[in-house]
Design an enzyme around this catalytic site. Structure first.
Site, PDB file in Angstrom:
ATOM      1  N   ASP A   1      -6.890  19.141 -14.907  1.00  0.00           N
ATOM      2  CA  ASP A   1      -7.017  17.941 -15.450  1.00  0.00           C
ATOM      3  C   ASP A   1      -7.084  17.984 -16.930  1.00  0.00           C
ATOM      4  O   ASP A   1      -7.692  18.610 -17.527  1.00  0.00           O
ATOM      5  CB  ASP A   1      -8.590  17.835 -15.084  1.00  0.00           C
ATOM      6  CG  ASP A   1      -9.135  16.505 -15.670  1.00  0.00           C
ATOM      7  OD1 ASP A   1      -8.381  15.595 -16.517  1.00  0.00           O
ATOM      8  OD2 ASP A   1     -10.158  15.748 -15.117  1.00  0.00           O
TER       9      ASP A   1
ATOM     10  N   ARG B   1       0.842  -1.076  -0.040  1.00  0.00           N
ATOM     11  CA  ARG B   1       0.112  -0.091  -0.084  1.00  0.00           C
ATOM     12  C   ARG B   1       0.878   1.385  -0.087  1.00  0.00           C
ATOM     13  O   ARG B   1       0.487   2.298  -0.620  1.00  0.00           O
ATOM     14  CB  ARG B   1      -1.035   0.091   1.155  1.00  0.00           C
ATOM     15  CG  ARG B   1      -1.471   1.420   1.457  1.00  0.00           C
ATOM     16  CD  ARG B   1      -2.931   1.196   2.349  1.00  0.00           C
ATOM     17  NE  ARG B   1      -2.777   0.484   3.552  1.00  0.00           N
ATOM     18  CZ  ARG B   1      -1.949   0.789   4.460  1.00  0.00           C
ATOM     19  NH1 ARG B   1      -1.153   2.066   4.406  1.00  0.00           N
ATOM     20  NH2 ARG B   1      -1.737   0.148   5.631  1.00  0.00           N
TER      21      ARG B   1
END
Ligand SMILES: Cc1ncc(COP(=O)(O)O)c(C=O)c1O
Length: 373
Positions: free
Chosen positions: A171, A47
């Site tokens: 974005d 992780r």
């Protein structure tokens, strides 16, 4: 090194254990400690970091000209990680036609966060200047935008916001790093839904955030990734990175096809309007020409009539696939308003097309039979 070379080599290395040229997928969740308790190869638990994720992050940082990248489990996980880094009372500026998922994150995930958002036309610089407040901490840009293909002047916004305490995020999913590198235009961070052009084959969901320099929102996003746990799997990272090998060639082919299709649609009597930044009459054409190396594989068109006529054109498609998403090798057509739901601001007669790498003559023939039954 040039872009195409970095797309193939950045972040990659020959596997030291086997000599494998194609990277192995490291499924191990845990990594052996040395006798001294240290982690000699730099990995401890998947992780926190994983070889496949690290390779993808290094490659994307290189392609965007950034200092560092973080890979996430989806594009919206990037949005979530960034917004989560804000404080109650902070103010956000976002485009009025921003990808609808960002509004959903703000309204439905962060309803109680105390963050206030102003949606406005990012192509109106004076409007952006007037909307900035002393507590504005995040200026979100999307260029080209989804689904209206609006073009924001990245340098102008970057220069304006640099004088404030806000961080700019672009974005850049529709452009991909091939066509536009926002960090070169004074934007602080760039995000991608890697589900789209970067993965490129419609078979992996992911997201990435790339920063130009250290900043607190990037550091908080890193915590959301590592400790909040919104990590992509090793296989997802492997697939996304495999997609990057051919990214420049795919995106250029998609842009060439889209240009020809936009011109074809613009001449067609059944089409009211085409939204494509490569068309000379697009309001953002000259800005797009100055900040993008080509105009991309996405376009939208208004079908004369209304919703039913637009739906009928999509229904007759034989080669274009009726599906959401974008950036893959196959061409997709979508009645956008119905996927966005009742609150949509998208015109009911709008069809959005993600142009693939098929032969453009076949794509135009498919549209022709769909427009003239
Ligand atoms: C411009 C843009 N940004 C972000 C997203 C969200 O990405 P994801 O679906 O990977 O969460 C999308 C998805 O369509 C998108 O088109």
């Amino acid at each position: 090194m040039k872009f195409e070379t970095r797309a193939v080599h950045a972040g990659r290395h020959i596997d030291p254990g086997t000599g494998a040229v194609a990277a192995p997928i490291h499924l191990s969740t845990t990594f052996e400690r040395g006798a001294d308790g240290e982690y000699p190869l730099g990995f401890s638990y998947s992780r926190e970091d994983n070889p496949n994720r690290r390779a993808l992050e290094q490659c994307l940082a290189s392609l965007e000209g950034g200092k560092e990248a973080l890979a996430f489990s989806s594009g919206l996980a990037v949005v979530t990680a960034v917004v989560q880094g804000l404080e109650p009372g902070d103010h956000v500026l976002a485009p009025d036609d921003v990808y609808w998922g960002l509004r959903k994150v703000i309204v439905e995930v962060f309803a109680k966060s105390g963050v206030e958002t102003t949606y406005l036309d990012m192509t109106d610089l004076d409007g952006v200047r007037a909307a900035l407040r002393p507590n504005t901490r995040l200026v979100w840009i999307e260029s080209p935008s989804n689904p209206l293909l609006k073009i924001t002047n990245l340098s102008a916004i970057g220069d304006l916001v640099r004088k404030t305490q806000a961080v700019t995020v672009c974005d850049s999913t529709f452009a991909s790093p091939v066509l536009q590198q926002p960090l070169e235009h004074n934007i602080d961070m760039v995000m991608h839904s890697t589900t789209k052009y970067i993965g490129g084959h419609g078979d992996v969901v992911g997201g990435a955030l790339i920063t130009k320099f250290d900043n607190y929102l990037f550091e908080r996003a890193r915590k959301a990734q590592k400790y909040g746990g919104s990590v992509p799997s090793p296989f997802d990272c492997w697939l996304a990175l495999r997609g990057v090998d051919t990214l420049p060639y795919r995106v250029r082919a998609q842009s060439e096809n889209a240009c020809l299709i936009a011109e074809y649609l613009q001449r067609h009597p059944a089409i009211e309007k085409v939204f494509y930044p490569g068309l000379a009459d697009h309001p953002g054409h000259s800005i797009a020409a100055s900040q993008m190396s080509a105009f991309g594989g996405m376009l939208s068109a208004l079908v004369r009539g209304g919703r039913d006529e637009a739906m009928a054109v999509a229904a007759r498609a034989k080669l274009f696939i009726r599906a959401t998403s974008l950036g893959g090798t196959h061409s997709l057509i979508e009645h956008r308003a119905s996927i966005e739901g009742p609150q949509t601001r998208t015109p009911q007669n709008l069809l959005r097309m993600s142009i693939g790498i098929e032969n453009v003559e076949d794509l135009i023939a498919d549209l022709e039979q769909g427009l003239l039954p």
